[in-house]
Design a protein around this motif. Structure first.
Motif: not given
Length: 189
Positions: A71-74, A99-105, A152-159, A176-180
């Motif tokens: 998934q590198r790059g996303k 997941d459905a609406m954002r190509e970069h996520i 829930p426990m969630t991780y945000l992984i950078a590209p 999530i979008e603000e943190d991105i």
């Protein structure tokens, strides 16, 4: 005043789910759950045991393989959840929309509970999402991710594959979008 305090205590306890794997609950003494606060504003992941570029390779309910390295790059959202966790179920539609609406996520859900794949698949037919779901062994969770302290426990992984943020408690698409965006990614639409 006592009623107000009792209501606040109940709300705090319902804010996030905690459940530890263990022996048959009917045989174990009932313990009072510790309240877990809703997800705080994202914190940098880290600590002495943090894996900077975690590996994750799981078989999803549909029989496919989800490989985090692929998934590198996303931006990738790795979400530990359970069917019995109300805050987990509440955040699933927003994660599905991301997941459905954002190509970069890309989102992957890791069901962290003692159940069977058949039972989980039946549950997912009633609660469909656009992202892949995998059942993980509570006694042998993915090595590069800490066992969830609560759900829930969630991780945000950078590209680049590094853990950018970690959340304990429910998250929203906006968080999530603000943190991105703060990390240099696309700004929320």
């Amino acid at each position: 005043m006592r009623v107000r305090m009792a209501v606040l205590l109940v709300l705090a306890m319902l804010a996030a789910c905690t459940r530890e794997p263990g022996p048959d609950p009917a045989a174990a003494p009932v313990a009072k759950p510790e309240p877990v606060q809703p997800a705080q504003p994202a914190q940098p992941a880290g600590g002495a045991d943090a894996v900077q570029q975690p590996a994750l390779r799981v078989t999803t309910l549909d029989g496919n393989t989800f490989d985090l390295a692929g998934q590198r790059g996303k931006w990738v959202i790795v979400n530990f959840w359970a069917t019995w966790c109300a805050p987990c179920l509440k955040e699933m539609p927003e994660l599905s929309a991301l997941d459905a609406m954002r190509e970069h996520i890309v989102v992957v859900g890791l069901a962290y509970e003692e159940t069977t794949t058949d039972e989980l698949a039946a549950f997912m037919r009633e609660h469909p999402v656009a992202y892949p779901i995998a059942l993980v062994d509570v006694y042998d969770p993915p090595k590069d991710f800490a066992a969830p302290r609560g759900l829930p426990m969630t991780y945000l992984i950078a590209p680049d594959g590094r853990v950018a943020k970690q959340y304990l408690g429910p998250v929203t698409a906006r968080m999530i979008e603000e943190d991105i965006a703060r990390a240099g990614g696309p700004k929320p639409v």
